[in-house]
Design an enzyme around this catalytic site. Structure first.
Site, short mmCIF file in Angstrom:
data_model
loop_
_atom_site.label_atom_id
_atom_site.label_comp_id
_atom_site.label_asym_id
_atom_site.label_seq_id
_atom_site.Cartn_x
_atom_site.Cartn_y
_atom_site.Cartn_z
N ASP A 1 0.89 -1.16 0.00
CA ASP A 1 0.00 0.00 0.00
C ASP A 1 0.93 1.20 0.00
O ASP A 1 1.57 1.49 1.01
CB ASP A 1 -0.89 0.00 1.25
CG ASP A 1 -1.88 1.17 1.24
OD1 ASP A 1 -1.53 2.24 0.68
OD2 ASP A 1 -2.99 1.02 1.78
N HIS A 2 1.03 1.89 -1.14
CA HIS A 2 2.11 2.88 -1.27
C HIS A 2 1.94 4.04 -0.31
O HIS A 2 2.88 4.79 -0.06
CB HIS A 2 2.26 3.35 -2.72
CG HIS A 2 1.10 4.11 -3.26
ND1 HIS A 2 0.91 5.43 -2.99
CD2 HIS A 2 0.08 3.72 -4.04
CE1 HIS A 2 -0.19 5.83 -3.59
NE2 HIS A 2 -0.72 4.82 -4.23
N HIS B 1 -5.91 3.15 1.63
CA HIS B 1 -5.09 4.25 2.14
C HIS B 1 -5.69 4.89 3.40
O HIS B 1 -5.00 5.09 4.40
CB HIS B 1 -4.90 5.32 1.07
CG HIS B 1 -4.38 4.79 -0.22
ND1 HIS B 1 -3.50 3.74 -0.27
CD2 HIS B 1 -4.60 5.16 -1.51
CE1 HIS B 1 -3.21 3.50 -1.55
NE2 HIS B 1 -3.86 4.34 -2.31
#
Lengths: 434, 507
Positions: B194-195, B257
């Protein structure tokens, strides 16, 4: 290799039979495996201090090559008893040498090469070769071999993770004799690390023969005659060899602490206005301090004009002075002074403090003082710094052992020297007056 | 003399952890992500000397490229970088290799295994491998199976699989995918990326909370009145209409996010700073989270979709007018919702989440609003006293701020709010690594702290299941309100907070 499974009891063999035996071991006994495709680690492990402490009855055996708290304590006690200066570091060669002048004949089992730190064995060296010279210079060469695999619970049982251990033990003459056989034992198709875990100025011909490029050399420039340490570093780096210096790695916290002071962009312009750099070190070994000064000078683009010895006065050792020229032509004065300490740190020449004075135009001078966590730096805090903008930080002591540092290198190394060390070593060698 | 622009003493100090010798295998190497994010991130790591000499990248895709084709295409895509660092690129490019592989074809996977063994010998990479699945989510399961069947995942300490989002499309599909993936290897081998977790400021939530003694004692229901988490984008759907039409803001942003930000903000103190302790606490807090009204979820959630906006000089199309979007689309581009966390720390404290496209500002932040002082001794200069707020700015202007009252200058004793401000730029100067640099390095280090574990993913999907079911079964109950592009979303979202006597923070 504590976390691993011994496939056989360590076997003592005539040295001449070792290469053939290991070949047979991997081709016949362990024929499904060619061993871990990792690296070879060759360790020069004289452990003179430990051997002398045990011989003189100041420490108990066995001889392991690992420095633990009891050994350091015994070494510190010996420093006092031998009349050496209190600032002498326990690992300084002077301590082992002075102990060598005392009588004693206590013996202990020699297990060097068989106690490998877990952090190192976790990297599964394909072959770990330990050269263990003995105090008795005429002792014949002995060799011990053993093969190891990871324990099943450590990882899937896979023979391609196995490795072997070879220990060569004997007097200095025997070590020379074993050299030819040792070269035969180093697989040419795997990276090879040579950890010179001793004084940098001992057995130069052995070091020369062992640390042949492209083998990666690991040294400790805090141990040995300073000129020899720095020249050797520079010479090896210039030859294109990958050199790692544990003394340089131990500077990490100092470099980080100094960089932190200048991280805020509002402070960064002060780096262009440095006029004075002072470094205090423990005892008489200046290499660590010089490496730090050289790193700062290199990063800030200073040009060395000259360097000279400074007489520290009665009771104090010689310091080193130098003058640099900044890129704008202004002068920077550098002083490195040895300071006495009550209890020295483990390695010679540990840093006590650093002072950097910047004089930006139309602003009050900025004085940055970094002090070692274990001691004050009153000398650097004197001299009118109270009238300056003061940034003072305490540098934490590194809490990692040599073996942890070594494991970090083995875990993912480079076949070239860190360019920052390369630049700093070259400049530090020039900073040390002849 | 010109001022020093960056801190010259900082150069080369970011070598905290050393990546072990290994081969990074990228599936989908001909895709955008490889040349836009992955190879640039690896090149950055290479230039920082954080990659070992014994390292290689094996690009895999169906296209019949050679090693040189792959190197040339990466160099073309990163022309500016390559031009700036030509010598470094030459060295780095020597680590790049390519093998045409279709993971659905057994013989291709066998050939891949052979190539990897050859690369191990050639590059001394010791059999350590990280497989990066930069492929369509539909192939995650079959890709993992193919690798497992070929024996490429059998050693958990030497092989890892990195999977991009989305991990499933709902609770059920995430469970199924987890079952498949976990049948191929151990959970410790699976790195779900999950960047957002690669962002320095998201990680800073942990440090700020657990490295400072002053915050944790007041980080609970006794002192905090509500929490707002916002991730606002100014851009529209751009070229992602095909994907976005099937996902919408809830799946694209909230489930991953925003939920990760929620978890880091609300989790309990881990016993140790190790991956499993942290991920366990995150999973626990997500399992304790629920929609504010699970029986009538439409009362605690608002969906929106941007319509035309902008100005005559810069008109902006509505979502339904974007290329590739169904003109009748009911996909949400904005979501706002209210959650509760049923545990001792957070019982009764509302958490408000919102995200949207085509909002007035690009920003992400977490705002903790504290309870008001129990007795108001002073008149507020602004009329009403201001509650203390801790603002954690994730992007841009990364940092934190604390709003508190001080005496307004003058003869009276009136209070007024001021902002104490910490900025990464002002304190550190150096730009942070791009998220992929950190996450790729962590994956290759085998450190899963910043990757989501299976139970976290499932808990996150389960949290939003009532909404997903409602959207599926009775979309009229959760209508998509239009909002003008470059405004702060539909007014219904304001009403969501107005019912609690609150307002969204206007950053």
């Amino acid at each position: 290799m504590a976390p691993q499974l011994t496939l056989q009891a360590p076997l003592q063999l005539p040295p001449s039979e070792v290469p053939a035996y290991l070949n047979r071991l991997w081709t016949d006994n362990l024929k499904d495996s060619s061993g871990a495709a990792t690296f070879t680690l060759v360790v020069w492990e004289p452990s003179w201090l430990q051997q002398q402490l045990i011989r003189t009855g100041r420490a108990d055996g066995p001889i392991t090559g690992l420095l633990n708290d009891q050994l350091l304590e015994a070494a510190r006690e010996a420093i006092g008893a031998l009349g050496l200066p209190a600032s002498t570091a326990p690992t300084a060669p002077d301590v082992a040498w002075a102990l060598g002048q005392l009588p004693g004949s206590h013996g202990a089992e020699d297990l060097r090469g068989q106690f490998v730190d877990r952090a190192i064995s976790a990297h599964q060296p394909r072959r770990l070769i330990t050269l263990a010279p003995t105090l008795a210079g005429d002792q014949q060469l002995e060799s011990t071999v053993a093969a190891y695999c990871p324990l099943p619970e450590e990882r899937g049982v896979s023979a391609d993770a196995c490795g072997d251990v070879v220990v060569l033990r004997g007097g200095m003459g025997a070590m020379q004799q074993g050299l030819a056989m040792l070269q035969e034992l180093i697989p040419s198709d795997l990276p090879c690390w040579v950890w010179w875990n001793g004084t940098m100025d001992e057995s130069p011909e052995l070091l020369e023969a062992l640390a042949v490029p492209p083998r990666r050399l690991v040294v400790d420039s805090s141990i040995g005659e300073p000129r020899r340490c720095l020249d050797l570093l520079v010479q090896r780096i210039e030859q294109g060899q990958a050199v790692n210096d544990l003394n340089w790695l131990r500077l990490r916290t100092w470099r980080e602490s100094l960089a932190m002071v200048f991280d805020p962009p509002c402070r960064q312009s002060a780096l262009d206005q440095v006029v004075q750099l002072d470094i205090d070190v423990e005892g008489q070994h200046p290499v660590k301090g010089l490496l730090l000064a050289a790193w700062i000078a290199d990063r800030l683009g200073w040009h060395l004009l000259n360097s000279f010895w400074i007489d520290g006065g009665a009771g104090e050792g010689r310091g080193i002075g130098a003058e640099f020229q900044r890129s704008d032509g202004q002068s920077v004065q550098f002083r490195l002074m040895p300071v006495p300490v009550g209890v020295s740190k483990m390695h010679p020449g540990a840093l006590v403090g650093l002072r950097l004075i910047c004089a930006p135009p139309q602003r009050p001078p900025l004085c940055v003082i970094l002090c070692s966590e274990s001691g004050g730096c009153m000398r650097l805090e004197a001299g009118g710094v109270a009238s300056m903008e003061l940034a003072e930080e305490v540098v934490p002591l590194p809490n990692e052992s040599e073996e942890m540092e070594m494991a970090r290198l083995l875990g993912g190394g480079h076949d070239s020297t860190n360019p920052l060390l390369a630049s700093a070593a070259a400049l530090a060698a020039k900073l040390l007056p002849n | 003399m010109a001022a020093t622009q960056t801190n010259p003493l900082r150069v080369g100090l970011r070598q905290e952890r050393v990546i072990s010798p290994q081969c990074l295998v990228i599936f989908g190497a001909s895709g955008d992500l490889t040349h836009r994010k992955l190879i640039p991130a690896l090149f950055e790591l290479f230039r920082q000397r954080r990659l070992p000499t014994e390292f290689s990248v094996l690009g895999c895709a169906r296209r019949p490229w050679s090693d040189d084709d792959f190197r040339n295409r990466m160099a073309e895509a990163m022309a500016d970088e390559v031009k700036q660092h030509q010598s470094a690129w030459q060295q780095f490019a020597a680590c790049l290799f390519y093998e045409p592989v279709d993971l659905q074809q057994d013989e291709d996977v066998v050939r891949l295994g052979t190539r990897l063994e050859a690369l191990d010998r050639q590059r001394a990479t010791r059999g350590n491998r990280t497989f990066y699945l930069s492929v369509s989510p539909a192939f995650y399961g079959s890709g993992c199976r193919a690798l497992a069947n070929a024996g490429l995942l059998k050693d958990p300490s030497r092989s890892r699989v990195v999977i991009e989002k989305p991990f499933g499309t709902d609770y059920g599909s995430a469970q199924s995918l987890n079952r498949v993936v976990q049948s191929c290897g151990k959970e410790s081998q699976i790195f779900r990326i999950d960047h957002y977790l690669g962002k320095e400021t998201v990680q800073n939530i942990l440090v700020l909370r657990f490295a400072n003694a002053i915050f944790e004692p007041i980080w609970n229901r006794n002192y905090i009145a509500n929490v707002q988490i916002t991730a606002a984008e100014t851009v529209g759907v751009e070229e992602r209409a095909g994907y976005y039409e099937t996902s919408g803001a809830l799946r694209d942003m909230v489930q991953n996010h925003l939920t990760q930000m929620l978890a880091l903000t609300a989790m309990e103190t881990p016993g140790h700073f190790d991956p499993e302790s942290i991920r366990s606490e995150k999973a626990k807090v997500l399992q304790a989270a629920r929609l504010a009204n699970e029986d009538e979820p439409w009362k605690c959630c608002v969906r929106g979709q941007y319509s035309r906006g902008g100005n005559p000089a810069n008109p902006m199309a509505g979502y339904r007018e974007e290329p590739g979007v169904n003109p009748e689309s009911t996909t949400e581009t904005y979501v706002a919702m209210k959650l509760f966390i049923d545990n001792w720390r957070w019982q009764g404290v509302p958490f408000y989440l919102r995200t949207g496209k085509r909002l007035p500002k690009r920003l992400s932040e977490v705002v903790l609003t504290f309870r008001k002082a129990p007795v108001q001794l002073f008149d507020a200069a602004g009329g009403t006293p201001t509650a203390n707020q801790l603002v954690l700015r994730i992007q841009p202007d990364e940092g934190a701020g604390f709003v508190f009252d001080v005496k307004a200058p003058g003869s009276g004793m009136r209070s007024r709010p001021v902002d104490m401000h910490f900025s990464y730029d002002e304190s550190f100067g150096e730009p942070s690594d791009e998220g992929y640099v950190r996450l790729l390095a962590d994956a290759m280090l085998g450190d899963p702290t910043l990757f989501t574990r299976s139970d976290e993913v499932e808990a996150a999907w389960r949290l939003y299941t009532p909404l997903l079911e409602l959207i599926e079964d009775a979309p009229h109950q959760l209508p998509v309100y239009p909002y003008e592009a470059r405004t702060w979303g539909p007014s219904a979202a304001d009403n969501l907070l107005a019912e609690d006597g609150l307002m969204w923070r206007r950053p």
